[in-house]
Design an enzyme around this catalytic site. Sequence first.
Site, PDB file in Angstrom:
ATOM      1  N   TYR A  46     -30.681 -23.788  20.791  1.00 29.28           N
ATOM      2  CA  TYR A  46     -30.979 -24.967  19.956  1.00 29.28           C
ATOM      3  C   TYR A  46     -31.782 -24.515  18.741  1.00 29.28           C
ATOM      4  O   TYR A  46     -32.743 -23.764  18.891  1.00 29.28           O
ATOM      5  CB  TYR A  46     -31.775 -26.011  20.748  1.00 29.28           C
ATOM      6  N   GLU A  48     -32.609 -26.787  15.752  1.00 32.05           N
ATOM      7  CA  GLU A  48     -32.785 -27.883  14.778  1.00 32.05           C
ATOM      8  C   GLU A  48     -33.741 -27.459  13.676  1.00 32.05           C
ATOM      9  O   GLU A  48     -34.816 -26.908  13.959  1.00 32.05           O
ATOM     10  CB  GLU A  48     -33.333 -29.118  15.487  1.00 32.05           C
ATOM     11  N   ASP A 196     -14.359 -31.166  -3.586  1.00 26.56           N
ATOM     12  CA  ASP A 196     -14.076 -30.854  -2.189  1.00 26.56           C
ATOM     13  C   ASP A 196     -12.981 -29.792  -2.202  1.00 26.56           C
ATOM     14  O   ASP A 196     -11.804 -30.105  -2.373  1.00 26.56           O
ATOM     15  CB  ASP A 196     -13.619 -32.131  -1.463  1.00 26.56           C
ATOM     16  N   THR A 222     -14.332 -27.046   3.878  1.00 28.03           N
ATOM     17  CA  THR A 222     -14.159 -26.616   5.262  1.00 28.03           C
ATOM     18  C   THR A 222     -13.970 -25.103   5.191  1.00 28.03           C
ATOM     19  O   THR A 222     -13.725 -24.549   4.117  1.00 28.03           O
ATOM     20  CB  THR A 222     -12.911 -27.242   5.917  1.00 28.03           C
ATOM     21  N   LYS A 225      -9.396 -23.417   6.682  1.00 29.05           N
ATOM     22  CA  LYS A 225      -8.041 -23.533   6.110  1.00 29.05           C
ATOM     23  C   LYS A 225      -7.695 -22.202   5.434  1.00 29.05           C
ATOM     24  O   LYS A 225      -7.616 -21.200   6.126  1.00 29.05           O
ATOM     25  CB  LYS A 225      -8.002 -24.729   5.165  1.00 29.05           C
ATOM     26  N   ARG A 231     -13.672 -23.155  12.627  1.00 28.25           N
ATOM     27  CA  ARG A 231     -13.725 -24.552  12.212  1.00 28.25           C
ATOM     28  C   ARG A 231     -15.169 -24.925  11.885  1.00 28.25           C
ATOM     29  O   ARG A 231     -16.013 -25.023  12.774  1.00 28.25           O
ATOM     30  CB  ARG A 231     -13.211 -25.384  13.386  1.00 28.25           C
TER      31      ARG A 231
HETATM   32  C1  PLP Z   1      -9.851 -32.084   1.305  1.00 29.25           C
HETATM   33  C2  PLP Z   1     -10.371 -32.238   2.709  1.00 29.25           C
HETATM   34  N1  PLP Z   1     -11.645 -32.614   2.895  1.00 29.25           N
HETATM   35  C3  PLP Z   1     -12.161 -32.782   4.131  1.00 29.25           C
HETATM   36  C4  PLP Z   1     -11.405 -32.564   5.255  1.00 29.25           C
HETATM   37  C5  PLP Z   1     -12.003 -32.858   6.595  1.00 29.25           C
HETATM   38  O1  PLP Z   1     -12.216 -31.743   7.355  1.00 29.25           O
HETATM   39  P1  PLP Z   1     -12.386 -31.841   8.953  1.00 29.25           P
HETATM   40  O2  PLP Z   1     -11.030 -32.072   9.504  1.00 29.25           O
HETATM   41  O3  PLP Z   1     -12.982 -30.509   9.280  1.00 29.25           O
HETATM   42  O4  PLP Z   1     -13.328 -32.964   9.239  1.00 29.25           O
HETATM   43  C6  PLP Z   1     -10.078 -32.163   5.114  1.00 29.25           C
HETATM   44  C7  PLP Z   1      -9.248 -31.931   6.312  1.00 29.25           C
HETATM   45  O5  PLP Z   1      -8.076 -31.924   6.327  1.00 29.25           O
HETATM   46  C8  PLP Z   1      -9.544 -32.000   3.801  1.00 29.25           C
HETATM   47  O6  PLP Z   1      -8.273 -31.662   3.613  1.00 29.25           O
END
Ligand code: PLP
Length: 392
Positions: A46, A48, A196, A222, A225, A231
């Site tokens: 843990y 935090e 994003d 993320t 990908k 993950r």
């Molecule tokens: C552009 C984008 N943002 C956020 C996410 C969310 O990610 P997660 O599935 O890890 O919650 C995705 C997932 O497909 C995504 O394509």
Amino acid sequence: MKDKQVEKLIKAEAKRQKSVINLIASENYVSKDVLEALGSILTNKYAEGYPGRRYYGGNTIIDKVELLAMERVLKLFKLKPAEWHVNVQPLSGSPANLAVYSALVPLGGKIMGMKLSSGGHLTHGQPVSMTGKIWKQVPFEVDAKTERLNYPELKKIAMKEKPDIIVCGFTAYPRFVDFKKFREIADACGAILMVDMSHFAGLVAGGVYPSPFKYADVVTTTTHKTLRSARSAMIFVRKDAREFNKKIDKVIIPGLQGGPHENQIAAVAVSMREAMSPAYKKYAKQVVKNAQTLAGELSKLGWRIVSGGTDSHLILVDTWMNGKGISGKDASDRLEKAGIIVNMNTIPQDPRGVMDPSGIRLGTPAETTRGKKEKDMIAIARKIDKVLRGKR
Ligand SMILES: Cc1ncc(COP(=O)(O)O)c(C=O)c1O
């Protein structure tokens, strides 16, 4: 493994993963080292809080793990620690995006984000997502004719609606994004600019997709990908007088999360080192070459590719073609039976519903990790064509 039931399922899934052609644009195959870190005893701890400021004892080594991950992440994206902060604790992409809005957008404020049907993600303020319930989405779409972003149109919407934050970076948009134009729009309407880069982070790291860092205030991604890690997710925050970095750290813990998953963070550290290698740069280039070859061959075979092609790792194929073809769900089901895994996807101006849309999304990150090259993409395109044109 003593638990034979679970072991059997893992083995069966491993066999499935090996036996299919995987064209899911958001998936990849991680290295043995990443798996080892993920499955390590770091999961027992843990932690935090943040390095040097934990609520629990016993974190001297865990602190080093997290600091190493942060250091490698910034190095990979060529960011100076004096200018950028990174938080590596978000558990996944959706919580990372939720954290940014929670920290920077007043409750009930406006998130300007791309509509799902144009390629936006649920967490970009879609009405069905909590991000669209707590905040109000100002939606935008791609241009109906070009199926690309129309920046003057975006500016008009932004100036009229005055959103608190503009989100760019999408889940099913195959083209380069002009981050400089988004910056100009954000400055003109007084919004924060968030990118994003979940989908194309690995391509940015590999130098084959424009980097958003010169223009964005905040970047989320993320890691699983194109970046080919475990993950997880991270939030990059520009350090300036607004102190967004402090606000975001506070929202992650104590605002939204408890203990960070340090085994996940260690796995991210491992993959950041992998992504700095020349082999990874070659990989990223090949991902794009493969996607362009796949799109080109499908187009030659008569399939309509949304926006006419791709600049990245993903392709949207209009399988419906105004009723002359087949629906996205039908296409995805048939391909799965033939051992090709894709996902159904809406296309811009989709006349059909989300649960049986007009297209499929294809991506090359996973198959490129398995060593596939252009000639393989041509063979895959032909196989897809044959399956989709087969008797119904
Ligand atoms: C552009 C984008 N943002 C956020 C996410 C969310 O990610 P997660 O599935 O890890 O919650 C995705 C997932 O497909 C995504 O394509």
